[in-house]
Structure formats: structure tokens, C-alpha cells
Scaffold this motif. Structure first.
Motif, mmCIF file in Angstrom:
data_model
loop_
_atom_site.group_PDB
_atom_site.id
_atom_site.type_symbol
_atom_site.label_atom_id
_atom_site.label_comp_id
_atom_site.label_asym_id
_atom_site.label_seq_id
_atom_site.Cartn_x
_atom_site.Cartn_y
_atom_site.Cartn_z
ATOM 1 N N PRO A 75 33.080 40.525 15.566
ATOM 2 C CA PRO A 75 32.618 40.757 14.226
ATOM 3 C C PRO A 75 33.646 41.307 13.510
ATOM 4 O O PRO A 75 34.354 40.924 12.139
ATOM 5 C CB PRO A 75 31.715 42.089 14.310
ATOM 6 C CG PRO A 75 31.853 43.250 15.497
ATOM 7 C CD PRO A 75 32.483 42.132 16.355
ATOM 8 N N ASN A 76 35.285 41.704 14.416
ATOM 9 C CA ASN A 76 36.723 42.477 13.553
ATOM 10 C C ASN A 76 37.622 41.356 14.567
ATOM 11 O O ASN A 76 38.378 41.776 13.138
ATOM 12 C CB ASN A 76 36.728 43.629 13.979
ATOM 13 C CG ASN A 76 35.181 44.561 13.614
ATOM 14 O OD1 ASN A 76 35.171 44.112 12.291
ATOM 15 N ND2 ASN A 76 35.022 45.753 13.888
ATOM 16 N N ALA A 77 37.305 40.160 14.941
ATOM 17 C CA ALA A 77 38.471 39.363 14.980
ATOM 18 C C ALA A 77 38.060 37.914 15.238
ATOM 19 O O ALA A 77 37.576 37.762 16.421
ATOM 20 C CB ALA A 77 39.340 40.058 16.072
ATOM 21 N N ASP A 78 38.725 36.936 14.735
ATOM 22 C CA ASP A 78 38.531 35.683 14.770
ATOM 23 C C ASP A 78 38.937 35.074 16.413
ATOM 24 O O ASP A 78 38.237 34.158 16.836
ATOM 25 C CB ASP A 78 39.257 34.583 13.759
ATOM 26 C CG ASP A 78 38.594 35.018 12.112
ATOM 27 O OD1 ASP A 78 37.363 35.869 12.296
ATOM 28 O OD2 ASP A 78 39.169 35.100 10.943
ATOM 29 N N LYS A 79 40.400 35.813 16.480
ATOM 30 C CA LYS A 79 40.417 35.444 18.029
ATOM 31 C C LYS A 79 39.761 36.450 19.124
ATOM 32 O O LYS A 79 40.185 36.011 20.394
ATOM 33 C CB LYS A 79 41.686 35.336 18.384
ATOM 34 C CG LYS A 79 42.831 34.799 16.778
ATOM 35 C CD LYS A 79 44.097 34.211 17.222
ATOM 36 C CE LYS A 79 44.516 33.463 16.774
ATOM 37 N NZ LYS A 79 46.064 33.501 16.706
ATOM 38 N N LEU A 118 33.179 38.834 22.630
ATOM 39 C CA LEU A 118 32.001 39.587 22.870
ATOM 40 C C LEU A 118 31.165 39.020 23.777
ATOM 41 O O LEU A 118 30.067 38.108 23.758
ATOM 42 C CB LEU A 118 31.124 39.872 21.874
ATOM 43 C CG LEU A 118 31.399 40.993 21.069
ATOM 44 C CD1 LEU A 118 30.328 42.048 19.440
ATOM 45 C CD2 LEU A 118 32.512 42.129 21.267
ATOM 46 N N CYS A 119 31.393 39.959 24.989
ATOM 47 C CA CYS A 119 30.512 39.196 26.390
ATOM 48 C C CYS A 119 29.437 39.817 26.892
ATOM 49 O O CYS A 119 29.643 41.285 27.205
ATOM 50 C CB CYS A 119 31.455 38.570 27.020
ATOM 51 S SG CYS A 119 32.785 37.459 26.686
ATOM 52 N N GLN A 120 28.472 39.227 27.343
ATOM 53 C CA GLN A 120 27.552 40.083 27.789
ATOM 54 C C GLN A 120 27.980 39.294 29.430
ATOM 55 O O GLN A 120 27.220 38.492 29.438
ATOM 56 C CB GLN A 120 26.456 39.598 27.870
ATOM 57 C CG GLN A 120 25.967 39.995 25.644
ATOM 58 C CD GLN A 120 25.808 41.340 26.091
ATOM 59 O OE1 GLN A 120 25.862 42.502 26.365
ATOM 60 N NE2 GLN A 120 26.596 42.132 24.695
ATOM 61 N N LEU A 149 26.764 44.428 31.594
ATOM 62 C CA LEU A 149 28.181 45.038 31.052
ATOM 63 C C LEU A 149 28.669 44.599 29.711
ATOM 64 O O LEU A 149 28.666 43.783 29.232
ATOM 65 C CB LEU A 149 29.609 45.612 31.733
ATOM 66 C CG LEU A 149 29.172 46.426 33.068
ATOM 67 C CD1 LEU A 149 30.902 46.090 33.759
ATOM 68 C CD2 LEU A 149 28.663 47.861 32.870
ATOM 69 N N GLN A 150 29.343 44.718 27.952
ATOM 70 C CA GLN A 150 29.853 43.976 27.028
ATOM 71 C C GLN A 150 31.256 44.314 27.745
ATOM 72 O O GLN A 150 31.949 45.443 27.707
ATOM 73 C CB GLN A 150 29.669 45.029 26.020
ATOM 74 C CG GLN A 150 29.743 44.156 24.734
ATOM 75 C CD GLN A 150 28.899 45.684 23.411
ATOM 76 O OE1 GLN A 150 28.938 44.715 22.792
ATOM 77 N NE2 GLN A 150 29.926 46.389 22.689
ATOM 78 N N ARG A 199 39.178 46.773 18.443
ATOM 79 C CA ARG A 199 38.956 46.796 16.887
ATOM 80 C C ARG A 199 37.131 47.164 16.703
ATOM 81 O O ARG A 199 36.786 45.842 16.497
ATOM 82 C CB ARG A 199 39.317 45.247 16.652
ATOM 83 C CG ARG A 199 40.545 44.204 16.930
ATOM 84 C CD ARG A 199 41.242 44.679 15.760
ATOM 85 N NE ARG A 199 41.050 44.581 14.483
ATOM 86 C CZ ARG A 199 41.327 43.208 13.965
ATOM 87 N NH1 ARG A 199 41.637 42.328 14.912
ATOM 88 N NH2 ARG A 199 40.917 43.420 12.708
ATOM 89 N N GLY A 200 37.073 48.019 17.188
ATOM 90 C CA GLY A 200 36.116 48.818 16.724
ATOM 91 C C GLY A 200 34.881 48.456 17.599
ATOM 92 O O GLY A 200 33.560 49.430 17.248
ATOM 93 N N VAL A 201 34.974 47.396 18.831
ATOM 94 C CA VAL A 201 33.843 47.907 19.596
ATOM 95 C C VAL A 201 34.120 47.592 20.973
ATOM 96 O O VAL A 201 35.615 47.701 21.480
ATOM 97 C CB VAL A 201 34.096 46.122 20.218
ATOM 98 C CG1 VAL A 201 32.062 45.640 20.876
ATOM 99 C CG2 VAL A 201 33.629 45.478 17.977
#
Length: 270
Positions: free
Chosen positions: A56-60, A63-65, A73-74, A110-112
Motif C-alpha cells: 500500500p505504501n511502495a510501488d516496487k 505483499l506476499c502470503q 506468514l506475511q 514502509r509501515g507493513v
């Protein structure tokens, strides 16, 4: 010469522990220079990427499950080749990257929150070249299994007069002669050739000897995991199935082999 304890025990039946084996090796003139405990590599496991979404906060970033075999895991990942349903190598929390000595911790990127790291070959010191993406594993890898062979590695100094011990079988034979165990019999199947070789070899000096076997319809692919694990555990990089087989036979039995492309050879060798 390096070999793993489990590889040695494929040819040596013994109740002796690691310390007793290493002491006996030095006693018979095969000086043990180093013993490496690879248990720290157990936190690198085979994982499956179940879902990839945008950060949500970085284009490059993505997020992987990720399924590590016991839980989901995230993981935040920046590799351009990460995708759904791929198998790769997960550095679990608490693991230390071989290439950088960096210890993986739960951290916010980046916040995640990211609960581990998906690894490239260079980060695992499997190649000296910078990797463009994370490792992609074939289907014969089992999710949740250890990626590295975590067996103990023994490094012995072989003197020039002990060419008979330039193989794991030779070392097992020498240990068996001390009474520390028994040498296991090696089963060698008898394979009768069904095709004729187009390569004709002539020995002209009356003394030399050369032998070979022509194998047709070969597909040179990536080696199976068990073979790659054996070679890589002693610092030998996996190349391809044919090359890896020749290296496996050399390390196991001290018998150097060379494989040639029959289509690129002269049909008559002198």
C-alpha cells in the motif's frame, strides 16, 4: 577434502560418535582441519507463495502470503519474479544470511510488518554474482522442508601419499580397518548395453587403456534435490545432472569421470 558425516555413514557402519570419528581420523594420519556444524542453516526452509498483492505504501514492493509448512506468514518482497504458487526459500525469523551475516527479525517495511525474507541465490552465498530475483524451486521440493543440508561437515587434510583416501569410500575403508566400524558393501548393478557406440577408440602404444560408455537419448536437466544437496553441502556448486553425476562418483569413490557430447566428437579416436 570435505565430506558430510551422513555421507560417510553411507559406507561405514559404526556406533562411534562424531568426536570419536574425528579423533580416529587424525590418529591414522588423516588430520582433521575443521568440523563445521551447519545446524544454524535449519531456519532456511522451502516455502510456497500463496498470494501476491501490491504494497500500500511502495510501488516496487509486494505483499506476499507465504506458507512455510506450518503457518501462513506475511512477507514484504521486492523481487520482480515473485508470483502466486511459486516455491522459493524462506529465511525464517532468527536465521542469519550466509552472504551478509544479517539476522532476520520481524520488521515493518514502509509501515507493513514482514515476518521473514524470501531469498535470492546471492543472499544465500550460492553464487558470487548478484541475483536479479528470488530463488525459484522445482516441484520436487517439499514445502516446510529444510532447504540446506544441515549435516555436520568434516574437512581433512590428505597428504600426497594417501591418494587412496581421496574419496569418502576410501576414508570409510581406512576407518573400518582401525576397528571403529565395518565397511558397507556397495551394490553395483550389471547393466548390459543395448545399443552400439558410434565412437571408435584405438590405442596405439600397446600400454594405455581407455574405457567409456555411450548413452543415448540424454536430457541434461537440473539435478534432483538430493544430489544438489550432497554436492552443495561440501561447497561444490551444482551444474547440471550429467556434470553432477561425474562429480558425485569422483567424491564418493575417487574415480574421476568425464562426460562428452558424442555429437561433437570425432567418430574415430586414436
Amino acid at each position: 577434502m570435505k565430506f558430510t558425516l551422513s555421507w560417510l555413514l553411507e559406507y561405514l557402519q559404526t556406533d562411534a560418535n562424531l568426536e570419536e570419528i574425528t579423533k580416529k581420523l587424525t590418529h591414522i594420519g588423516l588430520e582433521v582441519e575443521n568440523v563445521v556444524n551447519n545446524s544454524t542453516l535449519a531456519k532456511f526452509v522451502v516455502a510456497e507463495v500463496l498470494e501476491v498483492t501490491s504494497h500500500p505504501n511502495a510501488d516496487k514492493l509486494r505483499l506476499c502470503q507465504v506458507n512455510d509448512g506450518s503457518k501462513i506468514l506475511q512477507i514484504v518482497c521486492g523481487a520482480n519474479n515473485v508470483r502466486n504458487n511459486m516455491k522459493t526459500v524462506l529465511a525464517s525469523v532468527g536465521s542469519t544470511l550466509p552472504a551478509s551475516n544479517f539476522t532476520i527479525k520481524p520488521t515493518k517495511i514502509r509501515g507493513v510488518l514482514s515476518e521473514g525474507m524470501l531469498c535470492s541465490a546471492s543472499e544465500l552465498a550460492l553464487t558470487q554474482e548478484e541475483s536479479e530475483g528470488i530463488i525459484e524451486l522445482s516441484d520436487d521440493y517439499t514445502v516446510g522442508s529444510k532447504f540446506f543440508n544441515c549435516d555436520t561437515v568434516i574437512d581433512v587434510n590428505i597428504t600426497p601419499n594417501r591418494g587412496d583416501c581421496l574419496s569418502i569410500y576410501g576414508i570409510a575403508r581406512d576407518l573400518a580397518a582401525t576397528g571403529i566400524g565395518e565397511l558397507k558393501a556397495v551394490s553395483i548393478p550389471q547393466i548390459t548395453g543395448s545399443i552400439s557406440s558410434p565412437i571408435d577408440v584405438e590405442v596405439t602404444d600397446g600400454k594405455s587403456f581407455i574405457s567409456g560408455r555411450y548413452i543415448a537419448n540424454v536430457q541434461n536437466k537440473q539435478s534432483p534435490k538430493w544430489l544438489k544437496d550432497k554436492l552443495e553441502s561440501i561447497g561444490m556448486r551444482s551444474i547440471s545432472t550429467i556434470v553432477d553425476i561425474t562429480n558425485y562418483v569422483m567424491i564418493s569413490f575417487g574415480r574421476p569421470l568425464h562426460a562428452y557430447d558424442a555429437d561433437k566428437m570425432d567418430k574415430k579416436l586414436t
